[in-house]
Write a protein that holds these residues in place. Structure first.
Motif, PDB file in Angstrom:
ATOM      1  N   CYS A  80      20.077   1.636  28.835  1.00  0.00           N
ATOM      2  CA  CYS A  80      19.451   1.823  27.523  1.00  0.00           C
ATOM      3  C   CYS A  80      18.032   1.256  27.506  1.00  0.00           C
ATOM      4  O   CYS A  80      17.109   1.872  26.947  1.00  0.00           O
ATOM      5  N   MET A  81      17.863   0.076  28.117  1.00  0.00           N
ATOM      6  CA  MET A  81      16.529  -0.512  28.157  1.00  0.00           C
ATOM      7  C   MET A  81      15.569   0.368  28.965  1.00  0.00           C
ATOM      8  O   MET A  81      14.406   0.562  28.587  1.00  0.00           O
ATOM      9  N   LYS A  82      16.108   0.906  30.052  1.00  0.00           N
ATOM     10  CA  LYS A  82      15.275   1.785  30.864  1.00  0.00           C
ATOM     11  C   LYS A  82      14.861   3.022  30.084  1.00  0.00           C
ATOM     12  O   LYS A  82      13.689   3.450  30.103  1.00  0.00           O
ATOM     13  N   ARG A  83      15.841   3.598  29.330  1.00  0.00           N
ATOM     14  CA  ARG A  83      15.528   4.808  28.562  1.00  0.00           C
ATOM     15  C   ARG A  83      14.506   4.500  27.477  1.00  0.00           C
ATOM     16  O   ARG A  83      13.561   5.281  27.244  1.00  0.00           O
ATOM     17  N   SER A  84      14.690   3.356  26.784  1.00  0.00           N
ATOM     18  CA  SER A  84      13.734   3.010  25.724  1.00  0.00           C
ATOM     19  C   SER A  84      12.344   2.738  26.308  1.00  0.00           C
ATOM     20  O   SER A  84      11.329   3.143  25.724  1.00  0.00           O
ATOM     21  N   LEU A  85      12.288   2.085  27.474  1.00  0.00           N
ATOM     22  CA  LEU A  85      10.981   1.826  28.096  1.00  0.00           C
ATOM     23  C   LEU A  85      10.315   3.126  28.548  1.00  0.00           C
ATOM     24  O   LEU A  85       9.089   3.288  28.436  1.00  0.00           O
ATOM     25  N   LEU A  97       6.846   4.363  27.265  1.00  0.00           N
ATOM     26  CA  LEU A  97       5.787   4.700  28.219  1.00  0.00           C
ATOM     27  C   LEU A  97       5.265   6.110  27.974  1.00  0.00           C
ATOM     28  O   LEU A  97       4.049   6.363  27.993  1.00  0.00           O
ATOM     29  N   GLN A  98       6.226   7.056  27.713  1.00  0.00           N
ATOM     30  CA  GLN A  98       5.801   8.429  27.434  1.00  0.00           C
ATOM     31  C   GLN A  98       4.959   8.489  26.164  1.00  0.00           C
ATOM     32  O   GLN A  98       3.942   9.199  26.100  1.00  0.00           O
ATOM     33  N   ARG A  99       5.400   7.693  25.143  1.00  0.00           N
ATOM     34  CA  ARG A  99       4.635   7.678  23.889  1.00  0.00           C
ATOM     35  C   ARG A  99       3.247   7.080  24.106  1.00  0.00           C
ATOM     36  O   ARG A  99       2.249   7.559  23.541  1.00  0.00           O
ATOM     37  N   ALA A 100       3.165   6.034  24.956  1.00  0.00           N
ATOM     38  CA  ALA A 100       1.858   5.420  25.228  1.00  0.00           C
ATOM     39  C   ALA A 100       0.945   6.388  25.980  1.00  0.00           C
ATOM     40  O   ALA A 100      -0.265   6.475  25.716  1.00  0.00           O
ATOM     41  N   LYS A 101       1.566   7.139  26.932  1.00  0.00           N
ATOM     42  CA  LYS A 101       0.751   8.129  27.661  1.00  0.00           C
ATOM     43  C   LYS A 101       0.211   9.198  26.717  1.00  0.00           C
ATOM     44  O   LYS A 101      -0.959   9.599  26.788  1.00  0.00           O
ATOM     45  N   GLU A 102       1.098   9.683  25.844  1.00  0.00           N
ATOM     46  CA  GLU A 102       0.643  10.715  24.890  1.00  0.00           C
ATOM     47  C   GLU A 102      -0.437  10.153  23.981  1.00  0.00           C
ATOM     48  O   GLU A 102      -1.410  10.848  23.648  1.00  0.00           O
ATOM     49  N   GLU A 103      -0.263   8.885  23.547  1.00  0.00           N
ATOM     50  CA  GLU A 103      -1.258   8.261  22.682  1.00  0.00           C
ATOM     51  C   GLU A 103      -2.603   8.133  23.418  1.00  0.00           C
ATOM     52  O   GLU A 103      -3.671   8.420  22.853  1.00  0.00           O
ATOM     53  N   MET A 104      -2.550   7.732  24.676  1.00  0.00           N
ATOM     54  CA  MET A 104      -3.780   7.568  25.457  1.00  0.00           C
ATOM     55  C   MET A 104      -4.450   8.911  25.692  1.00  0.00           C
ATOM     56  O   MET A 104      -5.685   9.046  25.608  1.00  0.00           O
ATOM     57  N   LYS A 105      -3.609   9.916  25.958  1.00  0.00           N
ATOM     58  CA  LYS A 105      -4.158  11.247  26.198  1.00  0.00           C
ATOM     59  C   LYS A 105      -4.852  11.782  24.954  1.00  0.00           C
ATOM     60  O   LYS A 105      -5.946  12.373  25.019  1.00  0.00           O
ATOM     61  N   ALA A 106      -4.186  11.563  23.785  1.00  0.00           N
ATOM     62  CA  ALA A 106      -4.791  12.053  22.543  1.00  0.00           C
ATOM     63  C   ALA A 106      -6.051  11.254  22.200  1.00  0.00           C
ATOM     64  O   ALA A 106      -7.013  11.800  21.648  1.00  0.00           O
ATOM     65  N   TYR A 107      -6.067   9.953  22.539  1.00  0.00           N
ATOM     66  CA  TYR A 107      -7.231   9.130  22.205  1.00  0.00           C
ATOM     67  C   TYR A 107      -8.430   9.494  23.064  1.00  0.00           C
ATOM     68  O   TYR A 107      -9.569   9.468  22.616  1.00  0.00           O
ATOM     69  N   VAL A 108      -8.171   9.878  24.356  1.00  0.00           N
ATOM     70  CA  VAL A 108      -9.264  10.242  25.268  1.00  0.00           C
ATOM     71  C   VAL A 108      -9.712  11.678  25.052  1.00  0.00           C
ATOM     72  O   VAL A 108     -10.811  12.078  25.438  1.00  0.00           O
TER      73      VAL A 108
END
Length: 676
Positions: free
Chosen positions: A569-574, A578-589
């Motif tokens: 579960c911890m792995k899935r949440s991480l 991580l996927q959400r952070a990547k999408e956020e970074m992609k949208a910010y750049v």
């Protein structure tokens, strides 16, 4: 709040929900989805609420959930004004309302499931009083209450049986042990039957043993009946004694009283009983009924926690404060015109209280008198058991004194007769002494004559010979009868011994053989038992060691499995984070402005700007309010003073009008006098 949401997510991911939520997905649920989730949790507690909210109206959904939450004793945080907000939030599916409800429900699911189950049968249906006037409805309502009480008792017994720890495995073991014991007893009975069949007249001996057992049982039953009849006789004697005492008291009362006093006592007793029946007992019954009704209501409700008790105490304090305020208002607005009525009411209440106090004192005195009478009866029964006499009343004591006087006269008469008999006895003793002296003198003369004749001692020897011959004849007769009886008895005993020896010879032979077999079987049984005990002890130690090892392995397996699920579960949440952070970074750049606006940073920046602007507006508004506070307060005070001034003018104007009207009436009265 974060801990609360994390707890909710963990519980929803477990059985029986298995929603597979994480913190982000749970927080992003819409209002309709939150309401459906709440309905699913309520449906797990009470299966009647497992419905799809899309198939019912929002008002029906909110009403259904509010009813169940009320039954489960959920207390929403806040005051009365917040309750309307709670209902509105439950209708709209607000997170601030539904999240605490889910947290509270998931904390105590098993307890609430039991409470919901009991509420289906213990929430009493309130029937209006006018419907209860019908006999059929009243009977059904009574049956309904009796069934509810029976259900309470059965549920308590069920819970006690659960707590007692009796399991089906233990019961099965007991049943198997009893079956084995039954088989062993059956085999033992068969062996005993085979042994008995070899004995002569065994059927007759069995019949005699059966009759003996029946007679013993009959003897026990007769002894028990005798004991019961003795106790019944003792109780009947006590009742008879009480009845006799009451009869004597009544006779004494009737003998010492007149008809007028009896009638007066009866009237007083009738008045007292009518007061008890018409006033006191109905009030007490009504109070008892209300207390029983409230107690039944409290019992019907599920168990309350400490939080529920504190909430109820706070409500009680608020209601008491409101009552005190109302009493103060009533005292302030008290009109002096009602003073006479209040005085009479106070006097009537004082008289009624005195009447109730006197009635209670009289009732207590009667109860004390009845208890003293019971103690007197107990003392009389104890004295009767110890062989003493009962306590005498006044009439019985008078009768006892008269009997003593008659016995005293009788005693004196008999004493005089005894004195006369004693005097006569003395005379007879003197006569006996004289006759004895004469007899001795005659004997001496006879001895002297025998000595003269040369035959001294002849008379004494003759008497002794006659006495000895009589004794010898009696002894000969007794000896002859005894010898005959002894010879007959010896013959009979010899015949009986020979007969018994002949009948017991084959039985003794069989008994010797059976004793030898019994010794061999007993020795073999002891050896087998020792082998069995040693084998059973070894198997039991092996089984306990294996059970401990299996238990440890199962616990280790469960621990490893829980660690695996937790890490997964911890792995899935991480991964999701991580996927959400990547999408956020992609949208910010990204150079696209529309894409940038979708990022969380831009959204939170926009929200912060809005809140800062709102704060500036509120500070400006606060500044304006502070500046205008002083003039506004002065203006309000001026208006209050103006209102008081106008009220004073109105009162002066009314007084002036009243004085003018009184003067006009006086002038008209004077004119009428002059005319006369």
């Amino acid at each position: 709040m974060g801990d609360q949401i994390q707890f909710i997510v963990e519980k929803l991911n477990q059985e029986p929900f298995r929603k597979n939520y994480n913190l982000i997905s749970f927080d992003s649920l819409e209002s309709l989805q939150l309401l459906q989730l709440l309905s699913d949790v309520l449906g797990e507690i009470d299966p009647k609420h497992a419905v799809d909210i899309r198939e019912e109206l929002p008002e029906q959904t909110a009403k259904r959930m509010l009813n169940l939450l009320g039954i489960l004793k959920y207390k929403p945080p806040g005051t009365v004004s917040d309750l309307s907000a709670f209902r509105q939030g439950l209708v709209t599916g607000s997170k601030t309302v539904i999240h605490p409800v889910l947290h509270w429900l998931l904390q105590r699911t098993s307890e609430l499931r039991t409470r919901a189950y009991l509420a289906r049968f213990l929430v009493k249906l309130e029937v209006p009083a006018e419907f209860l006037q019908d006999d059929t409805v009243a009977d059904f309502n009574k049956q309904y209450e009796e069934l509810m009480e029976a259900f309470k008792n059965l549920h308590k017994e069920h819970e006690q049986l659960k707590i007692s720890g009796l399991s089906t495995a233990e019961i099965r073991r007991d049943i198997s042990a009893m079956e084995e014991e039954k088989d062993q007893l059956a085999k033992r009975v068969e062996r005993l039957k085979k042994r008995v069949e070899t004995v002569q007249n065994h059927q007759r001996m069995l019949e005699i043993a059966r009759q003996l057992r029946l007679e013993k049982e009959r003897e026990e039953s007769l002894a028990q009946q005798k004991q019961e009849q003795k106790s019944q006789l003792f109780h009947a004697e006590q009742r008879l004694q009480r009845a006799q005492v009451q009869l004597k008291e009544m006779q004494h009362v009737v003998a010492d009283s007149k008809p007028e006093s009896l009638m007066k006592k009866l009237e007083e007793e009738i008045n007292f009983n009518s007061y008890l029946v018409n006033e006191k007992i109905p009030r007490e019954m009504e109070s008892k009924k209300t207390s029983v009704y409230f107690l039944q209501k409290v019992v019907a409700e599920p168990a309350m926690t400490q939080a529920d008790l504190t909430a109820l105490e706070s409500e009680i304090e608020e209601v008491n404060a409101q009552i005190n305020q109302l009493i103060e208002k009533r005292i302030i607005t008290y009109e002096p015109a009602d003073s006479k009525f209040s005085m009479y009411r106070q006097q009537a209440s004082i008289i009624s209280r005195k009447k109730e106090a006197k009635a209670e004192e009289l009732q207590a005195a009667k109860e004390e008198m009845s208890s003293l009478e019971r103690q007197v009866e107990q003392k009389n029964s104890q004295a009767h058991e110890l062989g003493g006499s009962e306590v005498l009343t006044e009439d019985e004591f008078k009768q006892y004194v008269s009997k003593l006087r008659s016995k005293n006269t009788f005693y004196k008469k008999k004493r005089q007769e005894i004195a006369e008999i004693t005097a006569e006895c003395g005379i007879l003793q003197r006569t006996e002494e004289l006759l004895r002296q004469r007899h001795e003198a005659a004997q001496q003369q006879l001895q002297a004559i025998e000595e003269k004749k040369g035959i001294s001692g002849y008379s004494y020897t003759q008497e002794e010979l006659e006495r000895v011959s009589a004794v010898k004849s009696e002894m000969d007769e007794v000896k002859g009868q005894t010898l005959d009886n002894m010879s007959e008895m010896v013959k009979k005993l010899n015949a009986m011994v020979a007969e018994k020896k002949a009948s017991l010879a084959p039985v003794i032979k069989e008994l010797r053989q059976l004793r030898q077999n019994c010794q061999e079987l007993t020795q073999e049984c002891d050896e087998k038992k020792i082998q069995y005990d040693s084998c059973a002890a070894g198997l039991e130690t092996n089984r306990s060691a294996l059970e401990q090892e299996v238990k440890g392995l199962l616990e280790e397996c469960a621990q490893e499995e829980s660690n695996y699920h937790y890490i997964n579960c911890m792995k899935r949440s991480l991964e999701i984070q991580l996927q959400r952070a990547k999408e956020e970074m992609k949208a910010y750049v990204s150079p696209d402005p529309q894409e940038r606006r979708r990022t969380l940073r831009e959204q939170y920046t926009w929200i912060i700007l809005e809140q800062e602007n709102l704060g500036k507006k509120l500070r400006e508004k606060q500044k304006v309010v502070r500046e205008s506070h002083g003039p506004n307060m002065k203006q309000m005070k001026m208006w209050q003073d103006f209102e008081k001034l106008m009220e004073c003018k109105r009162e002066c104007f009314l007084k002036q009008q009243n004085q003018a009207a009184i003067g006009q009436i006086i002038q008209e009265g004077g004119k009428d006098r002059l005319v006369l």
